[in-house]
Design an enzyme around this catalytic site. Structure first.
Site, short mmCIF file in Angstrom:
data_model
loop_
_atom_site.label_atom_id
_atom_site.label_comp_id
_atom_site.label_asym_id
_atom_site.label_seq_id
_atom_site.Cartn_x
_atom_site.Cartn_y
_atom_site.Cartn_z
CG ASP A 86 -15.64 6.15 10.26
OD1 ASP A 86 -14.66 6.77 9.80
OD2 ASP A 86 -16.20 5.22 9.66
N GLY A 146 -13.88 7.01 5.38
CA GLY A 146 -15.33 7.23 5.48
C GLY A 146 -15.65 8.70 5.28
CG ASP A 199 -6.83 5.64 15.61
OD1 ASP A 199 -7.33 4.54 15.33
OD2 ASP A 199 -5.61 5.90 15.47
CE1 TYR A 227 -8.21 -5.42 4.29
CE2 TYR A 227 -8.26 -7.33 2.85
CZ TYR A 227 -8.92 -6.38 3.61
OH TYR A 227 -10.29 -6.41 3.67
CB VAL A 268 -12.24 -3.71 -10.05
CG1 VAL A 268 -13.20 -4.83 -9.71
CG2 VAL A 268 -11.98 -3.70 -11.55
NE ARG A 324 -10.31 -10.67 -7.62
CZ ARG A 324 -9.29 -11.32 -8.19
NH1 ARG A 324 -9.49 -12.50 -8.74
NH2 ARG A 324 -8.08 -10.79 -8.19
#
Ligand code: NAD
Length: 302
Positions: A33, A38, A53, A140, A183, A207
């Site tokens: 990570d 994070g 990375d 994405y 959300v 959703r």
């Protein structure tokens, strides 16, 4: 699973940290990570951190050395960020993911990939089966679709054991809020602070929200299944509208917040609900946490 040497990429993030928690007691767990989204406090004390990375070849080599199972969660997980900077997002989500598959091929390590409902774009019908046409509506989504294809391809072409899990909308403890994330976290923060709960558009979007503990169970099933080279929808098979969600969160948190409507997000998906029959039949996956239970847990302990 037990006695394995496991890499969880993105193990300091929301989903990755829950996976690490489930694995750490009985396996040798490594986390790769860069702590970009994070958090250090999410890291498990028994896991070894390779900080860096995923796109850096030496870092990835170090993380993958001696590993026999990989859960690939690290990504730019934000649709909004991919829209703002598609090249940076591509770098980690597409090139970075290919790097993971390539190292796994050399090491002959199984890869369980975090794929996404975003690959379907705005589906023509719900519930969505795995055979739904894929027409992503964001960088994405395109990047996740390429990872999903690489999972299948590395199985078909090289015989690597791969499984792609197409997560629907995941929620639970440690999920970040704000414009780049979930959300549910945003609504909870607004409700608890007594601020207006901001529903984008009319709130009729539906959703399929799946609790992170069910996502962890799906990953553990994918780690041992014989049904590899396949992609599985992981959701609950149930859905709720965003307006109903806002009301439910307001009620459960005892808040007096007003529910207000703000501009719709361009390219927002109208309806998303998983058909999970394939995951049920092949993986034995059953979701266990209802939305009311999951939200109740968050209200008590956010
Ligand atoms: P997250 O942002 O909390 O976790 C991602 C982790 O990856 C973070 O810890 C981050 O620091 C790390 N990371 C990012 N770029 C990196 C890089 N270049 N090198 C090393 N580490 C890097 O997000 P999450 O919600 O836990 O998502 C986990 C996975 O699940 C992602 O692949 C995401 O696309 C996928 N997914 C999430 C959802 C959801 O609803 N949360 C839905 C579908 C798919």
């Amino acid at each position: 699973i037990a006695g394995r040497t496991v890499l969880v990429t993105g193990g300091a993030g929301f989903i990755g940290s829950h996976l690490v928690e489930a694995l750490a007691e009985t396996n040798d767990v490594r986390v790769l990570d860069d702590l970009s989204t994070g958090r250090a406090e999410n890291l498990h004390r028994d896991a070894t951190l390779v900080r860096g990375d995923l796109c850096d070849p030496d870092t990835l080599d170090e993380a993958m050395a001696g590993v026999d199972l990989v859960f690939h969660e690290a990504a730019n997980a934000s649709v909004a960020r991919s829209v703002e900077d598609p090249i940076a997002s591509h770098q980690v989500n597409t090139a970075g993911t290919l790097g993971v598959f390539e190292r796994a091929r050399v090491a002959d390590a199984r890869v369980v990939l975090a794929s996404s409902t975003a690959i379907y774009g705005d589906p023509t019908e719900v519930p969505v089966t795995e055979d739904e046409p894929t027409t992503p509506q964001s960088p994405y989504g395109v990047e996740k679709l390429s990872g999903d294809h690489y999972a299948r391809l590395y199985h078909d072409l090289y015989g690597l054991e791969t499984v792609a899990l197409r997560y629907f909308n995941v929620y639970g403890p440690r999920q970040a809020g704000g414009e780049y994330s979930g959300v549910i976290t945003t609504f909870l923060e607004q409700a608890c602070a007594g601020q207006d709960i901001t529903v984008e558009g009319d709130g009729s979007q539906i959703r399929d929200f799946v609790h992170v503990s069910d996502i962890v169970r799906a990953n553990l099933l994918a780690a041992t299944t014989d049904e590899v080279g396949e992609a599985y929808n992981i959701g609950t098979g149930r859905s709720v509208s965003i307006l109903e969600l806002a009301e439910l969160i307001r009620d459960l948190s005892g808040s007096r917040s007003e529910i207000v409507h703000v501009d719709e997000r361009p390219g927002d998906i109208h309806a998303s609900r998983a058909d999970i029959s394939k995951a049920k039949a092949s993986l034995g996956f059953e979701p266990t946490v209802t939305l009311r239970e999951g939200l109740g847990g968050l209200v008590r302990q956010p």
